[in-house]
Design a protein around this motif. Structure first.
Motif, mmCIF file in Angstrom:
data_model
loop_
_atom_site.group_PDB
_atom_site.id
_atom_site.type_symbol
_atom_site.label_atom_id
_atom_site.label_comp_id
_atom_site.label_asym_id
_atom_site.label_seq_id
_atom_site.Cartn_x
_atom_site.Cartn_y
_atom_site.Cartn_z
ATOM 1 N N TYR A 1 0.838 -1.205 0.000
ATOM 2 C CA TYR A 1 0.000 0.000 0.000
ATOM 3 C C TYR A 1 0.870 1.250 0.000
ATOM 4 C CZ TYR A 1 -3.238 3.536 1.856
ATOM 5 O OH TYR A 1 -3.984 4.678 2.055
ATOM 6 N N MET A 2 1.920 1.256 0.809
ATOM 7 C CA MET A 2 2.823 2.406 0.846
ATOM 8 C C MET A 2 3.616 2.541 -0.454
ATOM 9 S SD MET A 2 6.162 3.143 3.249
ATOM 10 C CE MET A 2 7.180 2.105 2.192
ATOM 11 N N LEU A 3 4.091 1.398 -0.975
ATOM 12 C CA LEU A 3 4.985 1.432 -2.135
ATOM 13 C C LEU A 3 4.265 1.727 -3.445
ATOM 14 C CD1 LEU A 3 7.268 -1.651 -1.342
ATOM 15 C CD2 LEU A 3 7.857 0.779 -1.106
ATOM 16 N N GLN A 4 2.954 1.532 -3.496
ATOM 17 C CA GLN A 4 2.244 1.719 -4.761
ATOM 18 C C GLN A 4 2.360 3.145 -5.297
ATOM 19 O OE1 GLN A 4 -2.040 1.413 -4.672
ATOM 20 N NE2 GLN A 4 -2.201 2.348 -2.636
ATOM 21 N N ALA A 5 2.628 4.097 -4.433
ATOM 22 C CA ALA A 5 2.756 5.496 -4.857
ATOM 23 C C ALA A 5 4.146 5.810 -5.397
ATOM 24 C CB ALA A 5 2.430 6.417 -3.682
ATOM 25 N N HIS A 6 5.051 4.830 -5.379
ATOM 26 C CA HIS A 6 6.430 5.068 -5.797
ATOM 27 C C HIS A 6 6.790 4.154 -6.955
ATOM 28 C CE1 HIS A 6 7.134 7.497 -2.157
ATOM 29 N NE2 HIS A 6 6.375 6.586 -1.547
ATOM 30 N N ASN A 7 7.766 4.589 -7.714
ATOM 31 C CA ASN A 7 8.230 3.832 -8.869
ATOM 32 C C ASN A 7 9.524 3.127 -8.510
ATOM 33 O OD1 ASN A 7 9.181 2.961 -11.456
ATOM 34 N ND2 ASN A 7 7.967 4.584 -12.412
ATOM 35 N N SER A 8 9.589 1.826 -8.787
ATOM 36 C CA SER A 8 10.784 1.064 -8.427
ATOM 37 C C SER A 8 11.993 1.420 -9.286
ATOM 38 C CB SER A 8 10.502 -0.440 -8.537
ATOM 39 O OG SER A 8 10.184 -0.799 -9.871
ATOM 40 N N SER A 9 11.770 2.188 -10.349
ATOM 41 C CA SER A 9 12.899 2.662 -11.148
ATOM 42 C C SER A 9 13.567 3.884 -10.515
ATOM 43 C CB SER A 9 12.434 3.013 -12.570
ATOM 44 O OG SER A 9 11.488 4.067 -12.546
ATOM 45 N N GLU A 10 12.948 4.396 -9.456
ATOM 46 C CA GLU A 10 13.523 5.505 -8.693
ATOM 47 C C GLU A 10 14.492 4.943 -7.654
ATOM 48 O OE1 GLU A 10 11.988 8.970 -5.539
ATOM 49 O OE2 GLU A 10 10.583 7.498 -6.373
ATOM 50 N N ALA A 11 15.626 5.614 -7.465
ATOM 51 C CA ALA A 11 16.620 5.166 -6.485
ATOM 52 C C ALA A 11 16.193 5.636 -5.094
ATOM 53 C CB ALA A 11 18.002 5.710 -6.835
ATOM 54 N N VAL A 12 15.525 4.757 -4.344
ATOM 55 C CA VAL A 12 14.991 5.130 -3.042
ATOM 56 C C VAL A 12 14.902 3.894 -2.169
ATOM 57 C CG1 VAL A 12 12.588 4.796 -3.786
ATOM 58 C CG2 VAL A 12 13.087 6.371 -1.896
ATOM 59 N N TYR A 13 14.940 4.095 -0.855
ATOM 60 C CA TYR A 13 14.667 3.004 0.080
ATOM 61 C C TYR A 13 13.951 3.544 1.293
ATOM 62 C CZ TYR A 13 18.702 3.745 3.335
ATOM 63 O OH TYR A 13 19.609 4.227 4.270
ATOM 64 N N PHE A 14 13.198 2.671 1.970
ATOM 65 C CA PHE A 14 12.333 3.077 3.068
ATOM 66 C C PHE A 14 12.564 2.176 4.276
ATOM 67 C CE2 PHE A 14 10.046 4.203 -0.824
ATOM 68 C CZ PHE A 14 9.689 5.523 -0.576
ATOM 69 N N GLY A 15 12.275 2.730 5.452
ATOM 70 C CA GLY A 15 12.365 1.983 6.695
ATOM 71 C C GLY A 15 12.109 2.910 7.865
ATOM 72 N N CYS A 16 12.560 2.515 9.039
ATOM 73 C CA CYS A 16 12.517 3.382 10.222
ATOM 74 C C CYS A 16 13.780 4.226 10.217
ATOM 75 C CB CYS A 16 12.431 2.543 11.496
ATOM 76 S SG CYS A 16 12.507 3.511 13.013
ATOM 77 N N LYS A 17 13.634 5.518 9.935
ATOM 78 C CA LYS A 17 14.798 6.358 9.696
ATOM 79 C C LYS A 17 15.407 6.878 11.004
ATOM 80 C CE LYS A 17 14.521 9.280 6.253
ATOM 81 N NZ LYS A 17 14.311 10.547 5.466
ATOM 82 N N PHE A 18 16.714 6.675 11.145
ATOM 83 C CA PHE A 18 17.500 7.229 12.246
ATOM 84 C C PHE A 18 18.361 8.367 11.716
ATOM 85 C CE2 PHE A 18 17.595 2.947 14.739
ATOM 86 C CZ PHE A 18 16.326 3.213 15.229
ATOM 87 N N LYS A 19 18.748 9.309 12.612
ATOM 88 C CA LYS A 19 19.440 10.506 12.145
ATOM 89 C C LYS A 19 20.937 10.600 12.396
ATOM 90 C CE LYS A 19 17.669 13.008 16.200
ATOM 91 N NZ LYS A 19 16.725 14.047 16.636
ATOM 92 N N PRO A 20 21.573 9.824 13.280
ATOM 93 C CA PRO A 20 23.027 9.983 13.435
ATOM 94 C C PRO A 20 23.801 9.365 12.269
ATOM 95 C CG PRO A 20 22.056 8.829 15.319
ATOM 96 C CD PRO A 20 21.037 8.860 14.240
ATOM 97 N N TYR A 21 25.063 9.731 12.168
ATOM 98 C CA TYR A 21 26.068 9.077 11.316
ATOM 99 C C TYR A 21 25.926 9.360 9.817
ATOM 100 C CZ TYR A 21 26.336 6.363 15.629
ATOM 101 O OH TYR A 21 26.411 5.988 16.949
#
Length: 387
Positions: A205-225
């Motif tokens: 459901y979340m991924l349907q709005a995105h194109n897999s030909s786009e260079a992207v990844y998703f998850g629980c985002k942390f901010k250090p490093y």
């Protein structure tokens, strides 16, 4: 000057061992007693202060100590996972009136997801088989990555050592294997641990709005490093096909380490985050339209119950977006939870896929971008007249 009490003086040598104490000094017994008392008090006070605040060297790097009722080791420290109880027999955990294989959902073929699960030989029968019997059945393709092959799962035997220090090496080899053998069988490539629970329908459901030909990844985002942030390894993260292509063809072939760390050491999720940034892969925002999270590094209770995590808890310092407690923590279309035991896998299965409150619609609520209103669930007409 008055006479000194010579019985309270102790001679201290200057390091010479000749027959006479040459140039020796004297100090008072009272001075030594006071010094010892001060040192003892100082150490005791420091220990009590550290105990009260919970701060330790281990906490700085791994998160604060966790003391579950069961006496298990700290689940927040990203150490290699040890086997728990083997869990129930999977063949007993189905309702006979339900199909043995899950029915395809509208997005199953439209948003193809290959799931690869990080595991080890010690967990094939205690963890991995329960992933296969529960949420793993809903992947378009499911593969386990281990250091030992197992055709029953199936598990691929990678040329890596087991243990916390080899997770980055295992991750690199896993994605290299997927690119070589399965890149055309899916649009998105999900990495999860063998104690992660995934709701595949919500992921699609979340991924349907995105194109897999786009260079992207998703998850629980942390901010250090990492400047753009990185995704928690335990909560799972999903790479687009283009992200996998860049990782395999550029990141893994660069032996200089300029793009991706070339050896197998380092924290898997941090190294992946650095690598993705260097390869121009965007760290996407996986929150829903209400700003609620979808990927979670702990079990639901830890995120839902107010006060479960103190304000100085490492997760609250690491997480990229503001944290809410209570029901505001988590999206109605949540995707993942971590540290889920084998038994809890089946509890999740029952609550999500079997338990149905009669007459209640189960649509996902979202914010209407044009009116900023929240769509309401329409009650069942037979029930609304009785309320």
């Amino acid at each position: 000057m008055g006479a000194r009490d010579t019985q309270t003086l102790i001679p201290i040598t200057n390091g010479s061992h000749s027959g006479h104490y040459q140039g020796h000094h004297t100090v008072s017994k009272n001075f030594l007693f006071t010094l010892g008392l001060g040192v003892t008090f100082g150490f005791s006070f420091a220990y009590m202060l550290l105990s009260a605040t919970g701060v330790s060297r281990k906490e700085i790097f791994l998160g604060p100590p966790y003391q579950p009722d069961t006496g298990e080791s700290d689940p927040h420290d990203h150490k290699s996972l040890s086997s728990l109880q083997p869990g129930p027999p999977p063949e007993m955990m189905f309702h006979p009136e339900h199909p043995s294989s899950p029915s395809p959902t509208p997005l199953t073929d439209k948003v193809r997801v290959l799931c690869w699960v990080m595991t080890g030989p010690q967990n094939h029968q205690t963890r991995a088989k329960h992933v296969k019997a529960t949420w793993g059945r809903r992947c378009n393709k499911l593969i386990f990555m281990s250091s030992q092959s197992d055709p029953d799962l199936p598990a691929i035997g990678l040329d890596v050592k087991e243990g916390r220090d080899s997770l980055w090496a295992k991750t690199k080899q896993a994605y290299g294997y997927l690119y070589k053998n399965h890149i055309d069988e899916a649009d998105w490539f999900l990495k999860a641990d063998d104690d992660t629970y995934i709701v595949l329908e919500n992921l699609r459901y979340m991924l349907q709005a995105h194109n897999s030909s786009e260079a992207v990844y998703f998850g629980c985002k942390f901010k250090p490093y990492v400047k753009q942030g990185y995704m928690s390894g335990g909560a799972g993260y999903v790479l687009s096909k283009e992200a996998v292509r860049r990782f395999a063809t550029r990141g893994l072939t660069d032996k200089t380490g300029a793009l991706c760390r070339s050896d197998g050491g380092g924290a898997e999720d941090v190294e992946m985050g650095k690598c993705m940034e260097n390869l121009g892969v965007r760290a996407g925002d996986s929150r829903d339209s209400l700003g609620r999270g979808r990927f979670f590094p702990f079990v639901p209770e830890h995120h839902l119950i107010e006060g479960h995590m103190p304000d100085d808890f490492w997760y609250k310092k690491y997480v990229y977006y503001p944290v809410e407690e209570g029901m505001g923590c988590c999206s109605d279309s949540a995707i993942s939870f971590h540290y889920v035991s084998p038994n809890q896998m089946y509890v999740m299965e029952y609550l999500i896929y079997h338990l149905r409150p009669y007459g209640i619609d189960s649509r996902v609520e979202s914010k209407d971008q044009s009116t900023s209103a929240i769509s309401k669930v329409t009650p069942h007409p037979k029930l609304s007249s009785r309320q």
